[in-house]
Design a protein around this motif. Structure first.
Motif, PDB file in Angstrom:
ATOM      1  N   TYR A 244       0.837  -1.207   0.000  1.00 30.51           N
ATOM      2  CA  TYR A 244       0.000   0.000   0.000  1.00 30.51           C
ATOM      3  C   TYR A 244       0.869   1.252   0.000  1.00 30.51           C
ATOM      4  CZ  TYR A 244       1.017   0.065   5.046  1.00 30.51           C
ATOM      5  OH  TYR A 244       1.650   0.094   6.268  1.00 30.51           O
ATOM      6  N   GLY A 245       0.260   2.375  -0.371  1.00 23.27           N
ATOM      7  CA  GLY A 245       0.993   3.626  -0.537  1.00 23.27           C
ATOM      8  C   GLY A 245       1.128   4.428   0.738  1.00 23.27           C
ATOM      9  N   TYR A 246       1.719   5.611   0.601  1.00 23.26           N
ATOM     10  CA  TYR A 246       2.101   6.452   1.725  1.00 23.26           C
ATOM     11  C   TYR A 246       1.159   7.648   1.850  1.00 23.26           C
ATOM     12  CZ  TYR A 246       6.286   3.876   0.456  1.00 23.26           C
ATOM     13  OH  TYR A 246       7.153   2.879   0.106  1.00 23.26           O
ATOM     14  N   GLY A 247       0.777   7.971   3.081  1.00 23.66           N
ATOM     15  CA  GLY A 247      -0.032   9.160   3.299  1.00 23.66           C
ATOM     16  C   GLY A 247       0.685  10.422   2.863  1.00 23.66           C
ATOM     17  N   ALA A 248       1.971  10.521   3.188  1.00 24.22           N
ATOM     18  CA  ALA A 248       2.727  11.722   2.823  1.00 24.22           C
ATOM     19  C   ALA A 248       2.758  11.923   1.312  1.00 24.22           C
ATOM     20  CB  ALA A 248       4.149  11.628   3.363  1.00 24.22           C
ATOM     21  N   THR A 249       2.790  10.823   0.572  1.00 25.95           N
ATOM     22  CA  THR A 249       2.763  10.905  -0.881  1.00 25.95           C
ATOM     23  C   THR A 249       1.424  11.444  -1.363  1.00 25.95           C
ATOM     24  OG1 THR A 249       4.368   9.129  -1.203  1.00 25.95           O
ATOM     25  CG2 THR A 249       2.846   9.540  -3.001  1.00 25.95           C
ATOM     26  N   MET A 250       0.327  10.964  -0.784  1.00 25.47           N
ATOM     27  CA  MET A 250      -0.985  11.453  -1.200  1.00 25.47           C
ATOM     28  C   MET A 250      -1.108  12.951  -0.941  1.00 25.47           C
ATOM     29  SD  MET A 250      -3.702   8.403  -0.299  1.00 25.47           S
ATOM     30  CE  MET A 250      -3.638   8.609   1.477  1.00 25.47           C
ATOM     31  N   GLY A 251      -0.577  13.409   0.191  1.00 23.61           N
ATOM     32  CA  GLY A 251      -0.606  14.841   0.475  1.00 23.61           C
ATOM     33  C   GLY A 251       0.171  15.644  -0.552  1.00 23.61           C
ATOM     34  N   ALA A 252       1.336  15.133  -0.945  1.00 25.67           N
ATOM     35  CA  ALA A 252       2.144  15.812  -1.959  1.00 25.67           C
ATOM     36  C   ALA A 252       1.428  15.847  -3.305  1.00 25.67           C
ATOM     37  CB  ALA A 252       3.499  15.122  -2.093  1.00 25.67           C
ATOM     38  N   TRP A 253       0.773  14.732  -3.675  1.00 25.33           N
ATOM     39  CA  TRP A 253       0.017  14.718  -4.924  1.00 25.33           C
ATOM     40  C   TRP A 253      -1.006  15.854  -4.961  1.00 25.33           C
ATOM     41  CZ3 TRP A 253      -1.742   8.926  -4.567  1.00 25.33           C
ATOM     42  CH2 TRP A 253      -0.671   8.083  -4.901  1.00 25.33           C
ATOM     43  N   CYS A 254      -1.698  16.048  -3.840  1.00 21.69           N
ATOM     44  CA  CYS A 254      -2.751  17.077  -3.795  1.00 21.69           C
ATOM     45  C   CYS A 254      -2.168  18.463  -3.998  1.00 21.69           C
ATOM     46  CB  CYS A 254      -3.497  16.992  -2.468  1.00 21.69           C
ATOM     47  SG  CYS A 254      -4.449  15.480  -2.237  1.00 21.69           S
ATOM     48  N   THR A 255      -1.074  18.758  -3.310  1.00 21.74           N
ATOM     49  CA  THR A 255      -0.438  20.065  -3.469  1.00 21.74           C
ATOM     50  C   THR A 255       0.054  20.258  -4.898  1.00 21.74           C
ATOM     51  OG1 THR A 255       0.243  20.049  -1.145  1.00 21.74           O
ATOM     52  CG2 THR A 255       1.409  21.563  -2.614  1.00 21.74           C
TER      53      THR A 255
END
Length: 401
Positions: free
Chosen positions: A315-326
């Protein structure tokens, strides 16, 4: 700190041991500090890992023609130049037999770009926590921590408030929520992959030149071009993890704030067996604190280890999802726009085989704001191919008049 009424334990129920958490609330903490300034290769590695093909961040010729005179880092790189995905101040205190996943992030950006040669320094503080009962793991700790990012000149770059979700592995494994909810991993046909590629290219070309929409031109109800990332795989998860610079051998040293008796620098937060680091051994063999080979992040790329912490598969990383949004919002805002504030609540991870879709709508406009610039408010949702919501974000984006 607080405890939800729903979290009040009943007779015989498992409880979290918070005896090492309570005394640390409100205190500054230590952590890792990168030794070296940010390089162009660091920037390029980061946007490659985030699948963010904005040429301002990787194409030297494009960067030289821009107002910056060279490539610059995306706003999201602040988290890559920090230790521990920004989770350090939200993972304070030892809870035996526990694991951690990200619950959300909130970012404020102050207009200072990160350029090649810049170095970020962090101040960290454990803010608060609450306990709630969850279907996923029973008694669950939602812990928040704050990080302030400044550059080598002392200029304020960003502030972050991260939320971690800490839970007992034995309870999560017993409940098996994700295992029970997930079906077989999606196998994409060639035609489906072609369609994903078409949508990815369409988004990439929607603002490749970085032309900013004007504040007066956009209106409430406008939607942003859809973005797609995926399919996610062990290869993509590994690429993402390796772009966080603290994971490279020898890139950081431990630091602690002055005047704090026990600043929680690299203590064991109670990782379940098989997920801890060997700090002493790593002085000889750095692989012993490499998060993909050992440590708490190994479940992201190892299905067997994922199962041991209550996840169905890699599974993926929360920090990565946050970066995608920005990144998504910054790309739409263009080279003269800027993401000032974004708050993201993480509802679930991207699992191996998933594709992630970004949809957003303008919900408000303010010609005058507390930032002193015109802002549009945007609501953003990330969902997988089955419509399962992974992230919900609310953001304030500066646009030129």
């Amino acid at each position: 700190m607080s405890t939800d009424k729903s979290a009040t334990p009943q007779s015989g129920e498992v409880e979290l041991d918070l005896s090492d958490v309570d005394p640390r609330v409100g205190l500054p903490i230590g952590g890792g500090q990168l030794w070296d300034p940010c390089s162009k290769s660091d920037i390029r590695r980061w946007v490659m890992a985030m699948d963010y093909p904005n040429p301002l961040h990787w194409d030297e010729e494009f960067g030289r023609e821009s107002k910056h005179g060279s490539i610059v880092a995306p706003q999201s790189i602040a988290i890559a130049l920090d230790y521990g995905h920004g989770a350090a101040p939200a993972c304070v205190g030892r809870i035996p037999g526990s694991h951690l996943i990200f619950g959300g992030e909130e970012w404020w950006f102050y207009g200072t770009p990160v350029r090649p040669g810049d170095q970020l320094f962090q101040e960290r503080r454990f803010h608060d926590y609450k306990v709630a009962q969850t279907k996923f793991a029973g008694p669950t700790l939602f812990q928040r921590g704050d990080t302030t990012h400044r550059n080598q000149h002392g200029a304020l770059v960003a502030r972050e408030r991260s939320t971690s979700i800490r839970y007992l592995v034995s309870e999560a494994a017993e409940r098996g929520m994700y295992e029970n909810q997930l079906g077989e991993m999606k196998r994409w046909t060639d035609a489906e992959l072609d369609e994903i590629g078409r949508q990815r290219t369409e988004w990439m070309m929607s603002n490749r030149l970085g032309v900013s929409p004007r504040f007066d031109e956009v209106k409430v109800g406008d939607t942003l071009p859809r973005r797609v990332i995926g399919p996610h795989s062990v290869a993509t998860f590994t690429t993402e993890y390796r772009a966080f610079l603290f994971n490279i051998w020898g890139t950081f040293g431990w630091v602690a704030p002055e005047g704090v008796e026990d600043p929680w620098v690299y203590q064991d937060p109670g990782w379940t067996e098989g997920f801890g680091f060997d700090e002493e051994g790593a002085k000889i063999d750095p692989r012993l604190r490499d998060g993909l080979y050992v440590g708490p992040s190994r479940g992201h790329i190892d299905e067997d280890k994922a199962g041991k912490v209550g996840m169905a598969r890699a599974y993926g990383y929360g920090a990565t999802m946050g970066a995608w949004c920005t990144d998504f919002l910054a790309f739409w805002a263009g080279n003269d726009g800027f993401v000032r504030h974004i708050k993201s609540d993480f509802r679930g991870p991207a699992f191996e085989g998933d594709v992630t879709y970004f949809d957003a709508e303008i919900t408000d406009k303010r010609a005058q704001s507390e930032w002193g610039v015109p802002l549009v408010e945007v609501k953003l949702t990330l969902a997988n191919q089955d419509g399962g919501v992974l992230v919900k974000s609310t953001a304030e984006v500066e646009l030129p008049l």
